[in-house]
Scaffold this active site. Structure first.
Site, PDB file in Angstrom:
ATOM      1  N   ASP A  73       3.497  45.566  21.280  1.00  0.00           N
ATOM      2  CA  ASP A  73       2.972  45.669  22.641  1.00  0.00           C
ATOM      3  C   ASP A  73       3.936  46.368  23.586  1.00  0.00           C
ATOM      4  O   ASP A  73       3.586  46.696  24.722  1.00  0.00           O
ATOM      5  CB  ASP A  73       2.596  44.291  23.190  1.00  0.00           C
ATOM      6  CG  ASP A  73       3.779  43.318  23.257  1.00  0.00           C
ATOM      7  OD1 ASP A  73       4.933  43.758  23.105  1.00  0.00           O
ATOM      8  OD2 ASP A  73       3.539  42.112  23.458  1.00  0.00           O
ATOM      9  N   SER A  88       6.698  34.072  28.682  1.00  0.00           N
ATOM     10  CA  SER A  88       6.616  34.374  27.255  1.00  0.00           C
ATOM     11  C   SER A  88       7.924  34.891  26.672  1.00  0.00           C
ATOM     12  O   SER A  88       8.179  34.742  25.476  1.00  0.00           O
ATOM     13  CB  SER A  88       5.506  35.401  27.001  1.00  0.00           C
ATOM     14  OG  SER A  88       5.710  36.572  27.782  1.00  0.00           O
ATOM     15  N   HIS A 119       7.271  42.524  24.677  1.00  0.00           N
ATOM     16  CA  HIS A 119       7.982  41.327  24.214  1.00  0.00           C
ATOM     17  C   HIS A 119       9.027  41.680  23.161  1.00  0.00           C
ATOM     18  O   HIS A 119       8.713  42.363  22.186  1.00  0.00           O
ATOM     19  CB  HIS A 119       6.993  40.307  23.643  1.00  0.00           C
ATOM     20  CG  HIS A 119       6.030  39.794  24.659  1.00  0.00           C
ATOM     21  ND1 HIS A 119       4.761  40.347  24.822  1.00  0.00           N
ATOM     22  CD2 HIS A 119       6.143  38.809  25.588  1.00  0.00           C
ATOM     23  CE1 HIS A 119       4.133  39.710  25.799  1.00  0.00           C
ATOM     24  NE2 HIS A 119       4.957  38.768  26.279  1.00  0.00           N
ATOM     25  N   GLY A 152       2.529  33.717  29.464  1.00  0.00           N
ATOM     26  CA  GLY A 152       1.591  34.043  30.529  1.00  0.00           C
ATOM     27  C   GLY A 152       1.930  33.412  31.868  1.00  0.00           C
ATOM     28  O   GLY A 152       1.201  33.613  32.851  1.00  0.00           O
ATOM     29  N   ASN A 209       5.270  38.574  34.910  1.00  0.00           N
ATOM     30  CA  ASN A 209       3.803  38.580  34.928  1.00  0.00           C
ATOM     31  C   ASN A 209       3.258  38.826  36.327  1.00  0.00           C
ATOM     32  O   ASN A 209       2.183  39.429  36.484  1.00  0.00           O
ATOM     33  CB  ASN A 209       3.263  37.263  34.363  1.00  0.00           C
ATOM     34  CG  ASN A 209       3.475  37.166  32.864  1.00  0.00           C
ATOM     35  OD1 ASN A 209       3.205  38.089  32.118  1.00  0.00           O
ATOM     36  ND2 ASN A 209       3.995  36.024  32.411  1.00  0.00           N
TER      37      ASN A 209
END
Length: 248
Positions: free
Chosen positions: A222, A73, A225, A111, A139
């Site tokens: 978040d 991402s 990112h 993801g 991830n």
């Protein structure tokens, strides 16, 4: 055919031909602009020579070297309103500003894990790639995947690129994890990138989120990112390693 009809026909033919030529010009001009354009508007004067125009077309139309950003991402530009704000697009802007002969391809998937990257690398590497930026693993770390598995997947991706595209230069982008994942895990996670880069003789970016990770003002809500400003810094970090590889 009477003389009057013959005369009328001769007067009509040039008009028809001119109209067809005009329609052809209107049709072909957008195609030329589309095939040769790089997002910038160029002005052409009546005094510009044919040779100069041809040279411009050749320069713009020969972008036959490729930089492929293969990641998750972060590479995909998750959460950004415009994909042009993601770091691969910003790298393209830097390259274009220098008139370099490279096209940047964004092959980021939000993801994506190292296992996911491993499963799609055979298909992705079928295209011609001159520089391959590998940005995966975050991830895995956030999910607590065994480090042996992450290392094996990254090594497998590297092996496929080397086998199927031996002329490709690989750049490995390192990643770090937040401290709440545990000191031993985060330390070993960081080190596995350095080890892979050394063992495979790769170009290496120790931490792709340097000066961005953990800084609230440079990340989205978040906290993971990068936002628009964060991607600008990220692009500069990648460019430090990329620039010597693409400039003469």
């Amino acid at each position: 055919m009477s003389k009057a009809q013959n005369k009328q026909m001769h007067s009509i033919l040039p008009t028809v031909i001119v109209h067809k030529l005009i329609k052809f010009c209107y049709f072909i001009l957008p195609l030329l602009l589309f095939s040769c354009g790089d997002g910038k508007t160029e002005k052409t004067t009546d005094t510009q020579s044919t040779s100069e125009q041809t040279e411009d077309l050749v320069t713009n139309d020969n972008k036959n070297k490729t930089i492929l950003c293969f990641g998750d991402s972060i590479t995909a530009g998750y959460g950004l309103d415009d994909s042009n704000d993601a770091y691969p697009a910003l790298l393209q802007q830097k390259i274009d500003s220098l008139g370099l002969n490279y096209t940047v391809i964004n092959s980021g998937v939000s993801g994506e894990t190292t296992a996911g990257g491993r499963s799609r690398i055979d298909w992705v590497i079928k295209q011609k790639v001159d520089l391959f930026l590998l940005e995966l693993g975050a991830n895995d770390g956030l999910r607590g995947v065994a480090l042996t598995e992450t290392r094996a997947n990254l090594q497998a991706i590297i092996d496929v690129v080397k086998e199927k595209s031996p002329q490709t230069t690989i750049i490995l982008a390192g990643m770090e994890l937040p401290p709440n994942m545990g000191q031993n895990y985060t330390t070993e996670f960081r080190q596995l990138y350095a080890d892979l880069a050394e063992q495979n003789d790769l170009e290496f970016i120790p931490f792709i989120l340097k000066d961005v990770g953990g800084i609230a003002s440079l990340n989205q809500s978040d906290g993971i990112h990068p936002n628009v400003e964060g991607h600008k810094i990220l692009a500069n970090t990648v460019w430090e390693t990329l620039m010597p590889l693409v400039t003469p």
